[in-house]
Design a protein around this motif. Structure first.
Motif, PDB file in Angstrom:
ATOM      1  N   THR A   1       0.831  -1.206   0.000  1.00 30.23           N
ATOM      2  CA  THR A   1       0.000   0.000   0.000  1.00 30.23           C
ATOM      3  C   THR A   1       0.864   1.254   0.000  1.00 30.23           C
ATOM      4  OG1 THR A   1      -1.718  -1.199   1.217  1.00 30.23           O
ATOM      5  CG2 THR A   1      -1.836   1.214   1.236  1.00 30.23           C
ATOM      6  N   GLN A   2       1.935   1.251   0.776  1.00 32.94           N
ATOM      7  CA  GLN A   2       2.805   2.426   0.833  1.00 32.94           C
ATOM      8  C   GLN A   2       3.463   2.687  -0.510  1.00 32.94           C
ATOM      9  OE1 GLN A   2       3.086   4.597   3.534  1.00 32.94           O
ATOM     10  NE2 GLN A   2       3.993   5.795   1.849  1.00 32.94           N
ATOM     11  N   LYS A   3       3.846   1.635  -1.212  1.00 37.45           N
ATOM     12  CA  LYS A   3       4.449   1.808  -2.536  1.00 37.45           C
ATOM     13  C   LYS A   3       3.454   2.418  -3.516  1.00 37.45           C
ATOM     14  CE  LYS A   3       7.763  -1.964  -1.930  1.00 37.45           C
ATOM     15  NZ  LYS A   3       8.111  -3.364  -2.261  1.00 37.45           N
ATOM     16  N   ILE A   4       2.198   2.047  -3.384  1.00 38.00           N
ATOM     17  CA  ILE A   4       1.165   2.632  -4.245  1.00 38.00           C
ATOM     18  C   ILE A   4       0.953   4.102  -3.893  1.00 38.00           C
ATOM     19  CG2 ILE A   4      -1.313   2.575  -4.754  1.00 38.00           C
ATOM     20  CD1 ILE A   4      -1.118  -0.488  -4.527  1.00 38.00           C
ATOM     21  N   LEU A   5       0.942   4.417  -2.599  1.00 41.69           N
ATOM     22  CA  LEU A   5       0.808   5.813  -2.177  1.00 41.69           C
ATOM     23  C   LEU A   5       1.976   6.646  -2.682  1.00 41.69           C
ATOM     24  CD1 LEU A   5      -0.399   5.205   1.503  1.00 41.69           C
ATOM     25  CD2 LEU A   5      -1.738   6.303  -0.314  1.00 41.69           C
ATOM     26  N   ASP A   6       3.182   6.082  -2.604  1.00 42.59           N
ATOM     27  CA  ASP A   6       4.355   6.803  -3.081  1.00 42.59           C
ATOM     28  C   ASP A   6       4.279   7.026  -4.586  1.00 42.59           C
ATOM     29  OD1 ASP A   6       5.301   6.772  -0.500  1.00 42.59           O
ATOM     30  OD2 ASP A   6       6.671   5.090  -0.815  1.00 42.59           O
ATOM     31  N   ARG A   7       3.778   6.025  -5.317  1.00 44.87           N
ATOM     32  CA  ARG A   7       3.644   6.139  -6.765  1.00 44.87           C
ATOM     33  C   ARG A   7       2.663   7.249  -7.131  1.00 44.87           C
ATOM     34  NH1 ARG A   7       4.132   2.468 -11.059  1.00 44.87           N
ATOM     35  NH2 ARG A   7       3.499   3.491 -12.978  1.00 44.87           N
ATOM     36  N   ALA A   8       1.547   7.293  -6.419  1.00 48.02           N
ATOM     37  CA  ALA A   8       0.541   8.331  -6.677  1.00 48.02           C
ATOM     38  C   ALA A   8       1.097   9.716  -6.367  1.00 48.02           C
ATOM     39  CB  ALA A   8      -0.710   8.055  -5.856  1.00 48.02           C
ATOM     40  N   LEU A   9       1.853   9.810  -5.287  1.00 50.65           N
ATOM     41  CA  LEU A   9       2.447  11.105  -4.904  1.00 50.65           C
ATOM     42  C   LEU A   9       3.454  11.546  -5.940  1.00 50.65           C
ATOM     43  CD1 LEU A   9       2.555  13.285  -2.720  1.00 50.65           C
ATOM     44  CD2 LEU A   9       4.372  11.968  -1.608  1.00 50.65           C
ATOM     45  N   ALA A  10       4.258  10.611  -6.450  1.00 57.14           N
ATOM     46  CA  ALA A  10       5.253  10.946  -7.465  1.00 57.14           C
ATOM     47  C   ALA A  10       4.588  11.404  -8.756  1.00 57.14           C
ATOM     48  CB  ALA A  10       6.151   9.743  -7.723  1.00 57.14           C
TER      49      ALA A  10
END
Length: 303
Positions: free
Chosen positions: A291-300
């Protein structure tokens, strides 16, 4: 504002020689197709994630459900669109089966899972007269319903819309992608299990993503090992590393491995919040990391 519940006639009338475009239409749908498409019911959705796999039984609905719960605990508002028309299991996993879908001026109101309305769900499972009713439809009718789910569900403001799909690369996937493409989905999360048979089928899903121009956010290996309910030791029941190797060969990120934990299975059977209730499970850090990797991807993507 008025609201009422659309209901289905029996889909059994579509069996045999019945034309694909005929058969019962849910009350509340007659003459409604496309009515709300220009109103932009997805205009308030920031990110759309498709959960895909070329193989059945790998746990797409499990990953969709737990991802939605993890995103909610990260403070996000989440919607789940269940387009697995022949096997809608998410209503049971979230303990909302039997709920009614209502209509408002903007379209269909999704079913809210919690009092805070932080998770909204739309599924064909809410529209069947009986829970064991079979949806025996040909492609055109499935496609029409998927398009209507995309255009006519009043999601409101969402941080993420998670789209749970059936296995394969057929009509439902093409219809879903075509309907969502104008809204620029964040990408696809591809689910596999470790064994070679599953990896081979999922490799075709990655080919589907390339051919359709859908960006792959990453591969998740589900049921990577079995967690002993007595000592919590993890055993590789199937094989090991198939998902990671698949991601490496395809040149896409590997998001992580989720072990097969009886507590996770039980929580889905009983409609409980695994993320909240089982933080000591070996599956918990795996799901949180994904989930954190997905959040980071969206933020990027936003920066």
């Amino acid at each position: 504002m008025t609201a009422h519940s659309p209901t289905w006639g029996s889909p059994d009338t579509l069996v045999g020689s019945t034309p694909a475009s005929s058969g019962p239409t849910p009350r509340g749908m007659q003459g409604q197709h496309g009515k709300y498409s220009e109103c932009g019911n997805l205009a308030g959705v920031r990110h759309i994630i498709l959960i895909l796999s070329g193989k059945g039984g790998v746990g797409k609905s499990t990953i969709s459900t737990e991802l939605a719960l993890a995103l909610r605990h990260a403070g996000k508002k989440v919607g789940i669109l269940d387009v697995d028309l022949c096997g809608p299991s998410i209503p049971r996993m979230l303990q909302v089966q039997g709920r009614a879908v209502h209509q408002c001026d903007s379209g269909w109101v999704p079913v809210f899972v919690d009092q805070e309305q932080s998770i909204a769900l739309m599924s064909v499972g809410f529209l069947l007269e009986k829970p064991d009713e079979a949806v025996v439809w040909r492609g055109p009718k499935k496609n029409a319903l998927i398009k209507q789910f995309v255009s006519d569900v009043a999601w409101g403001e969402l941080d993420y819309l998670v789209v749970d799909t059936p296995p394969g690369t057929s009509d439902e996937h093409i219809a879903t992608l075509e309907a969502l493409r104008p809204y620029k989905p964040l990408g696809a999360l591809v689910v596999t299990t470790p064994q070679a048979v599953s990896v081979g089928d999922v490799r075709r899903e990655l080919t589907f993503c390339r051919k359709t121009g859908l960006q792959v956010m990453g591969v998740v290996e589900n049921m990577s090992s079995f967690v002993c309910p007595h000592c919590a030791e993890c055993t590789n029941v199937f094989s090991r590393g198939g998902g990671e190797e698949l991601a490496r060969h395809a040149g896409v990120p590997f998001l992580g491995s989720v072990p097969l934990d009886p507590e996770l299975t039980r929580s889905l059977e009983e409609g409980r919040d695994f993320i909240q209730e089982f933080p000591k499970s070996p599956a918990f850090p795996a799901l949180i990391s994904i989930t954190q990797k997905i959040l980071d991807r969206a933020l990027a993507q936003l920066s």
